[in-house]
Design a protein around this motif. Structure first.
Motif, PDB file in Angstrom:
ATOM      1  N   TRP A 107       0.851  -1.186   0.000  1.00 47.22           N
ATOM      2  CA  TRP A 107       0.000   0.000   0.000  1.00 47.22           C
ATOM      3  C   TRP A 107       0.888   1.237   0.000  1.00 47.22           C
ATOM      4  O   TRP A 107       2.045   1.192   0.422  1.00 47.22           O
ATOM      5  CB  TRP A 107      -0.975   0.001   1.170  1.00 47.22           C
ATOM      6  N   PRO A 108       0.365   2.361  -0.486  1.00 44.43           N
ATOM      7  CA  PRO A 108       1.203   3.544  -0.706  1.00 44.43           C
ATOM      8  C   PRO A 108       1.506   4.312   0.578  1.00 44.43           C
ATOM      9  O   PRO A 108       0.713   4.315   1.517  1.00 44.43           O
ATOM     10  CB  PRO A 108       0.344   4.396  -1.649  1.00 44.43           C
ATOM     11  N   GLU A 109       2.667   4.981   0.598  1.00 46.87           N
ATOM     12  CA  GLU A 109       2.990   5.900   1.687  1.00 46.87           C
ATOM     13  C   GLU A 109       2.296   7.239   1.470  1.00 46.87           C
ATOM     14  O   GLU A 109       1.937   7.924   2.425  1.00 46.87           O
ATOM     15  CB  GLU A 109       4.502   6.109   1.774  1.00 46.87           C
ATOM     16  N   PHE A 110       2.142   7.633   0.216  1.00 49.83           N
ATOM     17  CA  PHE A 110       1.398   8.845  -0.122  1.00 49.83           C
ATOM     18  C   PHE A 110       0.868   8.703  -1.539  1.00 49.83           C
ATOM     19  O   PHE A 110       1.328   7.849  -2.308  1.00 49.83           O
ATOM     20  CB  PHE A 110       2.276  10.102   0.001  1.00 49.83           C
ATOM     21  N   ILE A 111      -0.102   9.548  -1.881  1.00 47.84           N
ATOM     22  CA  ILE A 111      -0.695   9.536  -3.218  1.00 47.84           C
ATOM     23  C   ILE A 111      -0.807  10.973  -3.702  1.00 47.84           C
ATOM     24  O   ILE A 111      -1.270  11.853  -2.968  1.00 47.84           O
ATOM     25  CB  ILE A 111      -2.085   8.868  -3.207  1.00 47.84           C
ATOM     26  N   LYS A 112      -0.379  11.214  -4.932  1.00 49.34           N
ATOM     27  CA  LYS A 112      -0.475  12.536  -5.534  1.00 49.34           C
ATOM     28  C   LYS A 112      -0.971  12.367  -6.963  1.00 49.34           C
ATOM     29  O   LYS A 112      -0.334  11.676  -7.764  1.00 49.34           O
ATOM     30  CB  LYS A 112       0.880  13.241  -5.513  1.00 49.34           C
ATOM     31  N   LYS A 113      -2.109  12.991  -7.272  1.00 53.16           N
ATOM     32  CA  LYS A 113      -2.709  12.836  -8.595  1.00 53.16           C
ATOM     33  C   LYS A 113      -3.335  14.149  -9.052  1.00 53.16           C
ATOM     34  O   LYS A 113      -3.605  15.037  -8.239  1.00 53.16           O
ATOM     35  CB  LYS A 113      -3.782  11.739  -8.580  1.00 53.16           C
ATOM     36  N   SER A 114      -3.590  14.226 -10.355  1.00 51.11           N
ATOM     37  CA  SER A 114      -4.227  15.403 -10.927  1.00 51.11           C
ATOM     38  C   SER A 114      -5.296  14.951 -11.915  1.00 51.11           C
ATOM     39  O   SER A 114      -5.085  13.996 -12.670  1.00 51.11           O
ATOM     40  CB  SER A 114      -3.185  16.275 -11.632  1.00 51.11           C
ATOM     41  N   TYR A 115      -6.455  15.636 -11.895  1.00 54.86           N
ATOM     42  CA  TYR A 115      -7.567  15.273 -12.768  1.00 54.86           C
ATOM     43  C   TYR A 115      -8.132  16.520 -13.447  1.00 54.86           C
ATOM     44  O   TYR A 115      -8.098  17.618 -12.882  1.00 54.86           O
ATOM     45  CB  TYR A 115      -8.706  14.630 -11.967  1.00 54.86           C
ATOM     46  N   LEU A 116      -8.687  16.321 -14.641  1.00 50.81           N
ATOM     47  CA  LEU A 116      -9.513  17.331 -15.298  1.00 50.81           C
ATOM     48  C   LEU A 116     -10.935  16.795 -15.318  1.00 50.81           C
ATOM     49  O   LEU A 116     -11.189  15.708 -15.850  1.00 50.81           O
ATOM     50  CB  LEU A 116      -9.020  17.612 -16.720  1.00 50.81           C
ATOM     51  N   ILE A 117     -11.862  17.542 -14.731  1.00 56.15           N
ATOM     52  CA  ILE A 117     -13.235  17.075 -14.553  1.00 56.15           C
ATOM     53  C   ILE A 117     -14.173  17.906 -15.415  1.00 56.15           C
ATOM     54  O   ILE A 117     -14.108  19.137 -15.418  1.00 56.15           O
ATOM     55  CB  ILE A 117     -13.639  17.169 -13.070  1.00 56.15           C
ATOM     56  N   GLY A 118     -15.051  17.223 -16.142  1.00 54.58           N
ATOM     57  CA  GLY A 118     -16.008  17.901 -17.011  1.00 54.58           C
ATOM     58  C   GLY A 118     -17.131  18.557 -16.229  1.00 54.58           C
ATOM     59  O   GLY A 118     -17.165  18.536 -14.996  1.00 54.58           O
ATOM     60  N   ASN A 119     -18.087  19.122 -16.951  1.00 59.28           N
ATOM     61  CA  ASN A 119     -19.125  19.937 -16.324  1.00 59.28           C
ATOM     62  C   ASN A 119     -20.454  19.212 -16.098  1.00 59.28           C
ATOM     63  O   ASN A 119     -21.440  19.853 -15.736  1.00 59.28           O
ATOM     64  CB  ASN A 119     -19.373  21.182 -17.182  1.00 59.28           C
ATOM     65  N   ASP A 120     -20.473  17.893 -16.303  1.00 65.56           N
ATOM     66  CA  ASP A 120     -21.706  17.143 -16.045  1.00 65.56           C
ATOM     67  C   ASP A 120     -21.827  16.897 -14.543  1.00 65.56           C
ATOM     68  O   ASP A 120     -21.339  15.902 -14.010  1.00 65.56           O
ATOM     69  CB  ASP A 120     -21.705  15.822 -16.806  1.00 65.56           C
ATOM     70  N   ILE A 121     -22.477  17.812 -13.864  1.00 64.88           N
ATOM     71  CA  ILE A 121     -22.563  17.773 -12.406  1.00 64.88           C
ATOM     72  C   ILE A 121     -23.327  16.551 -11.907  1.00 64.88           C
ATOM     73  O   ILE A 121     -23.162  16.119 -10.765  1.00 64.88           O
ATOM     74  CB  ILE A 121     -23.208  19.075 -11.885  1.00 64.88           C
ATOM     75  N   PHE A 122     -24.142  15.953 -12.762  1.00 64.92           N
ATOM     76  CA  PHE A 122     -24.930  14.796 -12.354  1.00 64.92           C
ATOM     77  C   PHE A 122     -24.072  13.533 -12.212  1.00 64.92           C
ATOM     78  O   PHE A 122     -24.541  12.518 -11.707  1.00 64.92           O
ATOM     79  CB  PHE A 122     -26.074  14.563 -13.341  1.00 64.92           C
ATOM     80  N   LYS A 123     -22.822  13.605 -12.662  1.00 68.54           N
ATOM     81  CA  LYS A 123     -21.908  12.470 -12.513  1.00 68.54           C
ATOM     82  C   LYS A 123     -20.895  12.686 -11.391  1.00 68.54           C
ATOM     83  O   LYS A 123     -20.023  11.848 -11.170  1.00 68.54           O
ATOM     84  CB  LYS A 123     -21.166  12.230 -13.833  1.00 68.54           C
ATOM     85  N   LEU A 124     -21.023  13.804 -10.677  1.00 72.78           N
ATOM     86  CA  LEU A 124     -20.007  14.152  -9.681  1.00 72.78           C
ATOM     87  C   LEU A 124     -19.884  13.127  -8.560  1.00 72.78           C
ATOM     88  O   LEU A 124     -18.776  12.813  -8.119  1.00 72.78           O
ATOM     89  CB  LEU A 124     -20.301  15.527  -9.074  1.00 72.78           C
ATOM     90  N   ASP A 125     -21.005  12.618  -8.062  1.00 74.09           N
ATOM     91  CA  ASP A 125     -20.938  11.672  -6.939  1.00 74.09           C
ATOM     92  C   ASP A 125     -20.107  10.445  -7.297  1.00 74.09           C
ATOM     93  O   ASP A 125     -19.281   9.977  -6.501  1.00 74.09           O
ATOM     94  CB  ASP A 125     -22.347  11.245  -6.515  1.00 74.09           C
TER      95      ASP A 125
END
Length: 268
Positions: A107-125
């Protein structure tokens, strides 16, 4: 309190399971393997293969604990008890997924990631669940749920008020009229040709969880929104999300423009 049924022969596993379940806010109860007694439970855990085979095709999820063997069509837990694996299982069950994130060997000691998220708010959950699953390596389910609530508020604000350009007054007016969902769907549909995204950067380790959220909107007056949220209808303003996030996070810091926020949670 959510209940987990248990039919275990391995006493050490049972005690470890009970302690971990209580820590996560679940109640463990010993029971036999009759379907009638299991109807009120969210999970049945056993190290008896016959009991697991008997229950596995019912509506109740089954976890089979074993040192080496595995059964088909059930969740498999390893003996000796592994708290991280159990936490991963609970997270899967609570969100209706069956793929196991936990690798069992590291298992990881730390996690660092980056995402680009679209504007369909109904998929946010769904998006929030999948991008925060690795929190199981650093904190418990109860804490993860709180983190997700705060993150959800900030991402929703970034999409709604940032990229989609919905003002607090528009949201309040349509909410009062009962037309906000249709209004929001229209904005989402009209934004599909837009290249704007929400950038999300994540850092997590055993001490800290940090999210950096930046939208491509015009920004807003953060101080004014927070003041109004204290004195006015919470549904009316950006400040609702900020105030709720401050309940679950230790630090909420906006840039001057108001289109970028850093939220931090210090883990105990």
């Amino acid at each position: 309190m959510k209940k987990i049924a248990c039919f275990m022969q391995n006493i050490n596993f049972y005690h470890s399971l009970s302690a971990a379940a209580e820590e996560e806010g679940f109640e463990i109860q010993n029971t036999d393997s009759s379907l009638e007694e299991l109807s009120d439970y969210m999970l049945f855990v056993t190290d008896d293969s016959l009991a697991a085979e008997k229950i596995k095709f019912s509506d109740i999820p089954v976890a089979f604990a074993s040192q080496s063997g595995k059964l088909q069509n059930v969740f498999n837990l390893k003996i000796p008890f592994d708290k991280i694996q159990f936490r991963s299982l609970l997270d899967q069950l609570m969100h209706g997924v069956s793929d196991d994130l936990y690798p069992r060997i590291s298992w990881p000691e730390f996690i660092k990631k980056s995402y680009l998220i679209g504007n369909d708010i109904f998929k946010l959950d769904k998006i929030i669940f999948f991008i925060t699953r690795e929190l199981i390596f650093f904190t418990g389910i109860s804490e993860i749920q709180k983190i997700r609530i705060g993150l959800s508020e900030m991402l929703a604000n970034a999409v709604e008020h940032g990229n989609l350009g919905i003002s607090a007054e528009e949201k309040f007016r349509h909410t009062e009229a009962g037309t906000y969902e249709d209004f929001l769907k229209s904005r989402v549909e009209n934004s599909k040709g837009c290249d704007c995204r929400v950038r999300l950067e994540i850092y997590m380790d055993k001490k800290t969880v940090e999210f950096i959220i930046e939208d491509e909107g015009l920004g807003f007056d953060v101080e004014n929104a927070e003041l109004q949220a204290k004195d006015d209808d919470l549904l009316k303003l950006h400040g609702r999300g900020i105030m709720l996030t401050k309940i679950y996070f230790d630090s909420v810091e906006y840039n001057k423009k108001g289109n970028k926020v850093v939220i931090r949670k210090f883990l105990s």
